[in-house]
Design a protein around this motif. Structure first.
Motif, mmCIF file in Angstrom:
data_model
loop_
_atom_site.group_PDB
_atom_site.id
_atom_site.type_symbol
_atom_site.label_atom_id
_atom_site.label_comp_id
_atom_site.label_asym_id
_atom_site.label_seq_id
_atom_site.Cartn_x
_atom_site.Cartn_y
_atom_site.Cartn_z
ATOM 1 N N SER A 161 2.520 -10.363 2.776
ATOM 2 C CA SER A 161 2.879 -8.949 2.556
ATOM 3 C C SER A 161 1.976 -7.948 3.271
ATOM 4 N N SER A 162 1.368 -8.376 4.371
ATOM 5 C CA SER A 162 0.574 -7.446 5.186
ATOM 6 C C SER A 162 0.517 -7.979 6.610
ATOM 7 N N LEU A 163 0.170 -7.108 7.536
ATOM 8 C CA LEU A 163 0.060 -7.520 8.932
ATOM 9 C C LEU A 163 -1.007 -6.681 9.627
ATOM 10 N N SER A 164 -1.441 -7.163 10.789
ATOM 11 C CA SER A 164 -2.431 -6.456 11.606
ATOM 12 C C SER A 164 -1.907 -6.327 13.028
ATOM 13 N N ARG A 165 -2.273 -5.229 13.690
ATOM 14 C CA ARG A 165 -1.849 -4.960 15.067
ATOM 15 C C ARG A 165 -3.020 -4.380 15.859
ATOM 16 N N ASP A 168 0.847 -1.194 0.000
ATOM 17 C CA ASP A 168 0.000 0.000 0.000
ATOM 18 C C ASP A 168 0.885 1.247 0.000
ATOM 19 N N PRO A 169 0.944 1.988 -1.101
ATOM 20 C CA PRO A 169 1.843 3.147 -1.178
ATOM 21 C C PRO A 169 1.434 4.303 -0.278
ATOM 22 N N THR A 170 0.219 4.276 0.260
ATOM 23 C CA THR A 170 -0.250 5.369 1.111
ATOM 24 C C THR A 170 0.180 5.196 2.558
ATOM 25 N N GLN A 171 0.734 4.016 2.899
ATOM 26 C CA GLN A 171 1.108 3.750 4.280
ATOM 27 C C GLN A 171 2.624 3.834 4.474
ATOM 28 N N LYS A 172 3.023 4.342 5.614
ATOM 29 C CA LYS A 172 4.433 4.365 5.981
ATOM 30 C C LYS A 172 4.871 2.941 6.312
ATOM 31 N N LYS A 173 6.021 2.542 5.786
ATOM 32 C CA LYS A 173 6.514 1.177 5.989
ATOM 33 C C LYS A 173 7.226 1.053 7.327
ATOM 34 N N PHE A 174 7.059 -0.095 7.981
ATOM 35 C CA PHE A 174 7.806 -0.364 9.194
ATOM 36 C C PHE A 174 9.275 -0.613 8.831
ATOM 37 N N PRO A 175 10.211 -0.050 9.589
ATOM 38 C CA PRO A 175 11.639 -0.215 9.259
ATOM 39 C C PRO A 175 12.083 -1.672 9.228
ATOM 40 N N HIS A 176 11.436 -2.534 10.011
ATOM 41 C CA HIS A 176 11.883 -3.933 10.057
ATOM 42 C C HIS A 176 11.521 -4.706 8.781
#
Length: 492
Positions: free
Chosen positions: A208-212, A193-201
């Motif tokens: 290719s996705s996660l939930s928190r 998703d180009p609209t979201q900031k990527k996690f550094p890790h």
């Protein structure tokens, strides 16, 4: 001054003649992307205006090669209805496809690398093995378990298996193959998703996705942990009512997670009765929390408590054996994001999932932005690198690539296939052959050039001239399944 009807008529005639005459003065030129521009050109300045030839030409095009498929599509529509109504008494009973009314000579076949027979034999053996996981990656054409859901039902009906496979915890589109809901404090983070900031890790798992369910912190120490309150989050899994019957049966539940850095407890209830209580492994690595049941749970609730949420890569809802097929829809993706994620995290999850067949379905999101033949070759090369990256993380899983559908754009006032799409299709097929992948041309299966207009007219595609309608999705899915089935049941 008085204007008589005759004078007004003469005025209109003269005006139209002047406009028509102007078309004799215009020129046209073909751009690098294959589109034609008409009008007046003064340096870089362009005034659009039709040429005389395009103005008087018949805007319609020959659809005979497309309409020749109407008979097979009509018979497939009948077959699809029969598939939807199937009610197998036992998932162990193979459902043999009945293609007697189908002219299979018109079915677009799969193109294989040089080792065609060995390739088909490997797929056949894997599908017939005790357990075969298939992961179907693609763009928005797959959203809502479209295409994947139909293929899953077909393969499970033929080779055994049940359950919908991968389900994200937070879903951004309607999902009819599973009934998974969550508490309001869950958030979704997708690498594609180009609209979201990527996690550094960059640890986003195999899907290719996660939930928190809590905020993510860049640094975690004892002072921070002491200051935080424990948060509670829930996931509820029910039995879907609109999915294929085989997808409604699942007894092996996997909760995939990683990046757990502080203690987290998990309690699982079925019909409000506690059936399991445990702790997640807080070492930061990838893990799968498994729950194996004897029957499909009627109302399963997973409760997780922690001060800092782990990253949850999703659920897998599978049967005890047979086919599992995961639907991984990446809206807006062109399939060139995989190698940007953490390689070790991806590999660890693949070693748990053990996929034996990978299906990639991309290209449509790149078509509107391709400028010339060089851009086509560069895209195919990037895509090839990412697919090989994924394949290396598996235990040598086979790869089938599904090319983009026909897509149309306005060209000189007419709806036509994107000029570079046929060339992209050719380059993708050649790239697949050179890299040991199989290739299925969805573009040719639809009828080839300008076929999307016909599918829209028949109600088989949406008016965005890109996506299939629900009925069209089933037909294109059956065409692909039919191509695979015909190959798997031939020895030459």
């Amino acid at each position: 001054m008085r204007y008589s009807p005759f004078k007004i008529f003469i005025y209109f005639v003269i005006t139209l003649l002047v406009l028509l005459g102007t078309t004799l003065l215009t020129t046209s030129k073909t751009l690098d992307n294959g589109k034609v521009q008409e009008g007046f050109f003064i340096g870089d300045f362009h005034i659009k205006y039709p040429t005389f030839e395009s103005f008087i030409s018949d805007p319609s095009y020959d659809r005979s090669h497309i309409k020749s498929l109407d008979s097979i599509v009509s018979n497939i529509e009948t077959l699809v209805k029969e598939v939807d109504q199937e009610k197998p008494e036992s998932i162990a009973t193979p459902i043999i496809p009945d293609f007697r009314k189908i002219d299979t000579s018109k079915v677009q076949r799969i193109s294989y690398p040089d080792n065609r027979l060995a390739f088909i034999d490997r797929i056949r053996k894997n599908l017939q093995s005790d357990h075969c996981r298939i992961i179907h990656y693609g763009d928005s054409q797959l959203e809502g378990d479209r295409i994947s859901g139909y293929l899953r039902n077909r393969f499970q009906g033929l080779y055994g298996g049940s359950g919908p496979g991968f389900i994200p915890i937070v879903q951004v589109y309607d999902q009819i193959s599973a009934n998974v809901t969550h508490s309001d404090n869950w958030t979704r983070h997708a690498y594609f998703d180009p609209t979201q900031k990527k996690f550094p890790h960059k640890k986003y798992g195999a899907y290719s996705s996660l939930s928190r369910f809590t905020e993510a912190y860049e640094t975690i120490d004892s002072v921070l942990v002491e200051s935080l309150e424990t948060k509670n989050a829930t996931i509820t899994i029910g039995i879907p009512t609109k999915s294929h019957l085989l997808a409604r049966t699942f007894t092996k539940i996997g909760l995939h997670y990683g990046n757990a850095l502080v203690p987290a407890t998990i309690n699982i209830y079925n019909d409000d009765e506690l059936i399991l209580s445990d702790e997640l492994i807080a070492d930061g690595d990838y893990h799968k929390f498994s729950l194996n049941l004897t029957t499909t749970p009627s109302n399963l609730r997973i409760e997780i408590e922690s001060k800092i949420s782990p990253d949850f890569y999703g659920l897998t809802l599978d049967g005890n054996s047979g086919i599992s097929l995961d639907n991984v829809a990446m809206r807006g993706s062109s399939g060139t994001i995989f190698a940007g994620t953490d390689a070790n995290n991806f590999h660890e999850m693949y070693q748990q999932l053990q996929p034996k067949l990978l299906i990639f379905q991309y290209g449509g999101n790149s078509v509107p932005y391709l400028k010339d033949s060089l851009g086509v070759k560069e895209y195919a090369s990037y895509l090839k690198n990412h697919i090989n990256w994924v394949k290396r993380k598996s235990n040598n899983a086979d790869v089938i690539f599904i090319g983009p559908s026909d897509m149309t754009t306005t060209d000189a006032g007419q709806m036509k296939t994107y000029p570079l799409l046929p060339y992209l299709n050719e380059v993708l097929e050649e790239t697949c052959k050179e890299n040991g992948f199989a290739f299925w041309s969805m573009y040719d299966a639809m009828g080839g050039k300008n076929s999307m207009q016909h599918w829209v007219d028949q109600g088989l595609a949406a008016t965005d001239y890109t996506h299939f309608s629900p009925s069209g999705t089933k037909i294109i899915s059956e065409l692909f399944f039919m191509a695979m089935y015909l190959d798997l049941n031939t020895k030459k």
